[in-house]
Write a protein that holds these residues in place. Structure first.
Motif, PDB file in Angstrom:
ATOM      1  N   ARG A   1      19.357  13.834  44.001  1.00 15.60           N
ATOM      2  CA  ARG A   1      18.422  14.150  42.925  1.00 15.60           C
ATOM      3  C   ARG A   1      17.666  15.439  43.235  1.00 15.60           C
ATOM      4  O   ARG A   1      17.435  16.275  42.369  1.00 15.60           O
ATOM      5  CB  ARG A   1      17.457  12.965  42.769  1.00 15.60           C
ATOM      6  CG  ARG A   1      16.542  13.015  41.590  1.00 15.60           C
ATOM      7  CD  ARG A   1      17.246  12.935  40.278  1.00 15.60           C
ATOM      8  NE  ARG A   1      16.948  14.100  39.461  1.00 15.60           N
ATOM      9  CZ  ARG A   1      17.383  14.280  38.212  1.00 15.60           C
ATOM     10  NH1 ARG A   1      18.159  13.378  37.649  1.00 15.60           N
ATOM     11  NH2 ARG A   1      17.069  15.353  37.539  1.00 15.60           N
ATOM     12  N   SER A   2      17.293  15.580  44.530  1.00 19.23           N
ATOM     13  CA  SER A   2      16.595  16.791  44.971  1.00 19.23           C
ATOM     14  C   SER A   2      17.459  18.021  44.736  1.00 19.23           C
ATOM     15  O   SER A   2      16.986  19.041  44.233  1.00 19.23           O
ATOM     16  CB  SER A   2      16.310  16.713  46.474  1.00 19.23           C
ATOM     17  OG  SER A   2      15.107  16.108  46.694  1.00 19.23           O
TER      18      SER A   2
ATOM     19  N   ASP B   1      17.760  18.767  41.029  1.00 18.51           N
ATOM     20  CA  ASP B   1      16.526  19.378  40.513  1.00 18.51           C
ATOM     21  C   ASP B   1      16.438  20.844  40.924  1.00 18.51           C
ATOM     22  O   ASP B   1      16.052  21.702  40.129  1.00 18.51           O
ATOM     23  CB  ASP B   1      15.294  18.635  41.051  1.00 18.51           C
ATOM     24  CG  ASP B   1      15.012  17.369  40.248  1.00 18.51           C
ATOM     25  OD1 ASP B   1      15.868  17.000  39.426  1.00 18.51           O
ATOM     26  OD2 ASP B   1      13.952  16.757  40.450  1.00 18.51           O
TER      27      ASP B   1
ATOM     28  N   LEU C   1      18.722  22.796  38.773  1.00 15.18           N
ATOM     29  CA  LEU C   1      18.196  22.905  37.402  1.00 15.18           C
ATOM     30  C   LEU C   1      17.101  23.969  37.327  1.00 15.18           C
ATOM     31  O   LEU C   1      17.088  24.794  36.417  1.00 15.18           O
ATOM     32  CB  LEU C   1      17.621  21.557  36.945  1.00 15.18           C
ATOM     33  CG  LEU C   1      18.622  20.482  36.536  1.00 15.18           C
ATOM     34  CD1 LEU C   1      17.907  19.142  36.317  1.00 15.18           C
ATOM     35  CD2 LEU C   1      19.353  20.880  35.255  1.00 15.18           C
ATOM     36  N   VAL C   2      16.200  23.936  38.309  1.00 20.04           N
ATOM     37  CA  VAL C   2      15.107  24.922  38.325  1.00 20.04           C
ATOM     38  C   VAL C   2      15.680  26.320  38.536  1.00 20.04           C
ATOM     39  O   VAL C   2      15.255  27.284  37.880  1.00 20.04           O
ATOM     40  CB  VAL C   2      14.065  24.581  39.427  1.00 20.04           C
ATOM     41  CG1 VAL C   2      13.014  25.677  39.540  1.00 20.04           C
ATOM     42  CG2 VAL C   2      13.388  23.248  39.126  1.00 20.04           C
TER      43      VAL C   2
ATOM     44  N   ARG D   1      18.680  27.465  37.748  1.00 19.44           N
ATOM     45  CA  ARG D   1      19.367  27.917  36.528  1.00 19.44           C
ATOM     46  C   ARG D   1      18.358  28.398  35.486  1.00 19.44           C
ATOM     47  O   ARG D   1      18.516  29.442  34.865  1.00 19.44           O
ATOM     48  CB  ARG D   1      20.201  26.766  35.956  1.00 19.44           C
ATOM     49  CG  ARG D   1      21.041  27.173  34.767  1.00 19.44           C
ATOM     50  CD  ARG D   1      21.716  25.995  34.128  1.00 19.44           C
ATOM     51  NE  ARG D   1      20.745  25.084  33.537  1.00 19.44           N
ATOM     52  CZ  ARG D   1      21.068  24.004  32.831  1.00 19.44           C
ATOM     53  NH1 ARG D   1      22.334  23.681  32.690  1.00 19.44           N
ATOM     54  NH2 ARG D   1      20.143  23.228  32.315  1.00 19.44           N
ATOM     55  N   PHE D   2      17.287  27.619  35.335  1.00 18.84           N
ATOM     56  CA  PHE D   2      16.260  27.958  34.347  1.00 18.84           C
ATOM     57  C   PHE D   2      15.535  29.248  34.737  1.00 18.84           C
ATOM     58  O   PHE D   2      15.228  30.085  33.891  1.00 18.84           O
ATOM     59  CB  PHE D   2      15.273  26.791  34.235  1.00 18.84           C
ATOM     60  CG  PHE D   2      14.517  26.769  32.937  1.00 18.84           C
ATOM     61  CD1 PHE D   2      15.159  26.513  31.749  1.00 18.84           C
ATOM     62  CD2 PHE D   2      13.152  26.987  32.915  1.00 18.84           C
ATOM     63  CE1 PHE D   2      14.459  26.487  30.558  1.00 18.84           C
ATOM     64  CE2 PHE D   2      12.440  26.960  31.735  1.00 18.84           C
ATOM     65  CZ  PHE D   2      13.095  26.709  30.554  1.00 18.84           C
TER      66      PHE D   2
ATOM     67  N   GLU E   1       6.930  21.908  35.030  1.00 19.07           N
ATOM     68  CA  GLU E   1       7.988  21.538  35.985  1.00 19.07           C
ATOM     69  C   GLU E   1       7.414  20.746  37.152  1.00 19.07           C
ATOM     70  O   GLU E   1       8.067  19.824  37.654  1.00 19.07           O
ATOM     71  CB  GLU E   1       8.680  22.799  36.498  1.00 19.07           C
ATOM     72  CG  GLU E   1       9.588  23.444  35.458  1.00 19.07           C
ATOM     73  CD  GLU E   1      10.337  24.647  35.988  1.00 19.07           C
ATOM     74  OE1 GLU E   1      11.475  24.867  35.556  1.00 19.07           O
ATOM     75  OE2 GLU E   1       9.785  25.387  36.826  1.00 19.07           O
TER      76      GLU E   1
ATOM     77  N   ARG F   1       7.483  17.072  36.968  1.00 21.99           N
ATOM     78  CA  ARG F   1       8.767  16.379  36.879  1.00 21.99           C
ATOM     79  C   ARG F   1       9.616  16.466  38.123  1.00 21.99           C
ATOM     80  O   ARG F   1      10.672  15.852  38.192  1.00 21.99           O
ATOM     81  CB  ARG F   1       9.538  16.921  35.666  1.00 21.99           C
ATOM     82  CG  ARG F   1       8.878  16.557  34.346  1.00 21.99           C
ATOM     83  CD  ARG F   1       9.390  17.389  33.198  1.00 21.99           C
ATOM     84  NE  ARG F   1       8.897  16.913  31.911  1.00 21.99           N
ATOM     85  CZ  ARG F   1       7.761  17.310  31.352  1.00 21.99           C
ATOM     86  NH1 ARG F   1       6.985  18.170  31.976  1.00 21.99           N
ATOM     87  NH2 ARG F   1       7.380  16.835  30.184  1.00 21.99           N
ATOM     88  N   THR F   2       9.200  17.290  39.074  1.00 21.68           N
ATOM     89  CA  THR F   2       9.981  17.371  40.308  1.00 21.68           C
ATOM     90  C   THR F   2       9.057  17.690  41.477  1.00 21.68           C
ATOM     91  O   THR F   2       7.880  17.982  41.278  1.00 21.68           O
ATOM     92  CB  THR F   2      11.101  18.432  40.188  1.00 21.68           C
ATOM     93  OG1 THR F   2      11.954  18.321  41.325  1.00 21.68           O
ATOM     94  CG2 THR F   2      10.550  19.844  40.107  1.00 21.68           C
ATOM     95  N   GLY F   3       9.609  17.630  42.686  1.00 20.48           N
ATOM     96  CA  GLY F   3       8.797  17.887  43.871  1.00 20.48           C
ATOM     97  C   GLY F   3       8.507  19.378  44.006  1.00 20.48           C
ATOM     98  O   GLY F   3       9.212  20.221  43.453  1.00 20.48           O
ATOM     99  N   ARG F   4       7.486  19.688  44.768  1.00 23.35           N
ATOM    100  CA  ARG F   4       7.127  21.106  44.927  1.00 23.35           C
ATOM    101  C   ARG F   4       8.189  21.856  45.735  1.00 23.35           C
ATOM    102  O   ARG F   4       8.434  23.036  45.505  1.00 23.35           O
ATOM    103  CB  ARG F   4       5.756  21.221  45.584  1.00 23.35           C
ATOM    104  CG  ARG F   4       4.653  20.714  44.669  1.00 23.35           C
ATOM    105  CD  ARG F   4       3.278  21.082  45.180  1.00 23.35           C
ATOM    106  NE  ARG F   4       2.263  20.530  44.291  1.00 23.35           N
ATOM    107  CZ  ARG F   4       0.978  20.818  44.372  1.00 23.35           C
ATOM    108  NH1 ARG F   4       0.552  21.641  45.297  1.00 23.35           N
ATOM    109  NH2 ARG F   4       0.110  20.276  43.532  1.00 23.35           N
TER     110      ARG F   4
ATOM    111  N   GLU G   1      11.426  21.300  45.712  1.00 21.69           N
ATOM    112  CA  GLU G   1      12.543  21.568  44.798  1.00 21.69           C
ATOM    113  C   GLU G   1      12.198  22.727  43.862  1.00 21.69           C
ATOM    114  O   GLU G   1      13.031  23.567  43.551  1.00 21.69           O
ATOM    115  CB  GLU G   1      12.872  20.318  43.969  1.00 21.69           C
ATOM    116  CG  GLU G   1      13.542  19.189  44.740  1.00 21.69           C
ATOM    117  CD  GLU G   1      12.589  18.409  45.631  1.00 21.69           C
ATOM    118  OE1 GLU G   1      11.361  18.634  45.564  1.00 21.69           O
ATOM    119  OE2 GLU G   1      13.074  17.563  46.415  1.00 21.69           O
TER     120      GLU G   1
END
Lengths: 306, 299
Positions: B3-4, B7, B10-11, B13-14, B138, B141-144, B146
């Motif tokens: 999951r890490s 994430d 995803l970050v 790519r964005f 962001e 929704r996710t860890g710092r 990540e």
């Protein structure tokens, strides 16, 4: 009913000698409630939201979100969503791209996230603008994009900081309907200065001032709907003794042409109303209006002004 | 763990999508294209000047564009001396002459320019979103970790794209301003040595991301990051200068932690990969140092 959010003596100070934004704040919000989070400017509302969202770390105390101790992003992934008060969305992406990305980060698959984003943008009536750059949208539309990001997916707890700020009356009403539809499906905590709006929408209220909780409970409890009534009466001598004899368990006072009734812990406003109406009829006094409790705004002004 | 990783991707790519839509990313790419193409053009003129000298010595007619006397040029002592000075590695001259000259030049220019461009772009990748609080969407929704790693990889991708654009410009200059260049060989050479320049840029991207985590002011982050990059070159020069003094131990230590201390490996056939791995490690260390503060700060 279990609680979606519990705060126990949480404190937060900005800087070593700065303002104490939260001062042993304790409150709870039951699961499934639509909760109004009320307080004057600087009361600690946004700080509380920031602590729940993990943006700020409290100095002391404990808090539990959906049964988890403290903010844990992976345990709460997709279950907790927040509409921050003044966070910018950036200008480069389209609403669809942004909401899809945030939904994916919230734990949804690509296809699920695209669907959730589409539904959420429909919900806030931005379907026709979903592929425009966010930078080209008006303030109200940007706000709606942020609301869509908070509602996309299947969050169990949603914190909304001033959700209708910057929206025109029609948009605000439409958003209130969207939020009301969530009743029972998810827990909503809404911070707003529009207390009329909150009174209509919410079933639970937490009032904070100077970083402390000054009152919490159901809207009926807080506004006294189940314990207080005000009778506005027509001309004639008010038979206070006769009314007190008819309903000995309740307390009565008169202000002008208004009869104020306060029920005790065992009191029943429904039962008493019949007896009071009978006494008034016997004395030929017309009943012009009966109000249960007082407005949330008046309650808040009284409590915060204390 | 999975999951890490997801994430982070995803970050990243964005972040890359966002960076590519800002004028800053465009400026980075355009600046690098102009700098690399311009420098390549100047280099082509220098080659033409050397070729002209050779043609006069050999008594053969000059061509309008350089490249016709490439074999003679390779044997020319002046050119070999130039490559030796550029690489700072006398043993690598023979190896470097197996690559297209423009690719060797591209690597040298990349080593000089990429650190500044990379730090300048990456220094704002987090700080700007802290200043506008856009990071909150962001961060919820996710860890710092990540979040930071995702932004770092996004910047790595952005610098890679800028490098590809710059190298394409150099290839175009080589194909239009020289004769005798094999298009595939030149492209392969530029890509292979360009990769090394990009690897050298990684610690500086890490440095930019590190400063970006320290302050919510993108301008201040950029000043710190570009200043540190300039400082690293000065420190590198001083460490080399005083290596043989009683402070040699300190100079050696400084050279171990400075990306420039591992530069020589980039010019060699076998050690460039080791230097590349060191650069990856240094970049992650830099990001990690910034993260020590970022992990605890209020957003």
């Amino acid at each position: 009913m279990s609680d979606a959010l519990v705060f126990e003596q949480v404190s937060k100070r900005y800087g070593r000698r700065g303002v104490k934004a939260l001062d042993d704040l304790s409150f709870r919000v039951p699961k499934g409630a639509i909760c109004g989070f009320v307080g004057p400017n600087g009361a600690g509302k946004t700080t509380t939201f920031s602590v729940v969202s993990g943006y700020l770390r409290p100095d002391s105390g404990r808090f539990a979100i959906l049964g988890h101790e403290g903010f844990e992003p992976f345990a709460l992934k997709g279950r907790l969503q927040v509409l921050p008060q003044d966070a910018d969305l950036g200008n480069q992406h389209t609403p669809r791209e942004l909401v899809t990305h945030l939904a994916q980060l919230g734990g949804l698959s690509g296809a699920e996230a695209r669907r959730a984003a589409s539904d959420a943008l429909d919900m806030v009536r931005l379907t026709d603008r979903r592929d425009k750059r966010i930078g080209t949208l008006s303030h109200g539309m940007r706000r709606r994009v942020a609301v869509a990001s908070a509602l996309a997916g299947r969050p169990e707890l949603v914190l909304l900081d001033e959700p209708t700020a910057g929206l025109d009356p029609v948009q605000a009403q439409s958003l209130r309907e969207v939020l009301a539809d969530a009743r029972g499906q998810r827990t909503l905590i809404i911070s707003s200065h529009n207390l009329d709006e909150l009174e209509r929408l919410c079933d639970w209220v937490v009032m904070v001032d100077h970083g402390r909780c000054i009152r919490q409970g159901t809207v009926a409890e807080v506004t006294g709907r189940s314990s207080r009534a005000v009778w506005r009466l027509g001309p004639g001598d008010l038979p206070l003794d006769a009314i007190t004899s008819a309903v000995p368990a309740h307390r009565f006072s008169i202000e002008g042409r208004e009869l104020h009734e306060t029920a005790g812990p065992e009191g029943d406003l429904d039962a008493s109303s019949l007896r009071i109406a009978r006494v008034l009829a016997e004395h030929g006094i017309a009943i012009r209006e009966v109000r249960r409790g007082q407005s949330l705004e008046r309650t808040f002004i009284e409590d915060a002004g204390r | 763990m999975l999951r890490s990783l997801l994430d982070t991707l995803l970050v990243a790519r964005f972040e890359l999508m966002r960076a590519l839509r800002t004028w800053r990313a465009l400026a980075l790419a355009v600046l690098y294209v102009i700098a690399l193409s311009g420098a390549t053009y100047i280099y082509v003129r220098i080659l033409w000047f050397i070729e002209a000298g050779l043609a006069e010595t050999l008594g053969v007619p000059m061509t309008e564009k350089p490249g016709a006397m490439m074999d003679e040029l390779m044997d020319n002592g002046e050119l070999q001396r130039m490559i030796r000075e550029m690489s700072g590695t006398p043993d690598a001259v023979e190896y470097l002459l197996t690559w297209p000259l423009l690719a060797v030049w591209g690597l040298w220019i990349g080593i000089l320019l990429l650190p500044f461009l990379a730090t300048s772009a990456s220094a704002e990748c987090i700080s700007i979103d802290m200043s506008t609080r856009a990071l909150r969407f962001e961060a919820l929704r996710t860890g710092r970790a990540e979040l930071v790693l995702g932004r770092f990889f996004g910047q790595v991708g952005l610098t890679g794209i800028a490098a590809i654009c710059g190298l394409s410009g150099a290839w175009l200059v080589g194909m239009t301003q020289m004769v005798g260049n094999d298009p595939v060989f030149l492209a392969t050479g530029l890509a292979a040595l360009g990769l090394r320049a990009w690897l050298f840029g990684l610690p500086f991207i890490g440095l930019g991301v590190a400063f970006s985590q320290l302050t919510a002011s993108p301008n201040w982050a950029r000043v710190l990051a570009v200043g540190s990059t300039a400082g690293s070159w000065i420190a590198f020069g001083l460490a080399r200068e005083f290596r043989d003094t009683s402070w040699g131990w300190l100079c050696d230590l400084v050279l171990q932690v400075l990306p420039q201390g591992w530069l020589q490996g980039l010019w060699t056939p076998n050690e460039w990969l080791i230097s590349g791995l060191v650069y990856i490690a240094l970049s992650l260390c830099a990001v990690g140092l910034g993260f020590v503060r970022f992990a605890r700060r209020d957003l």
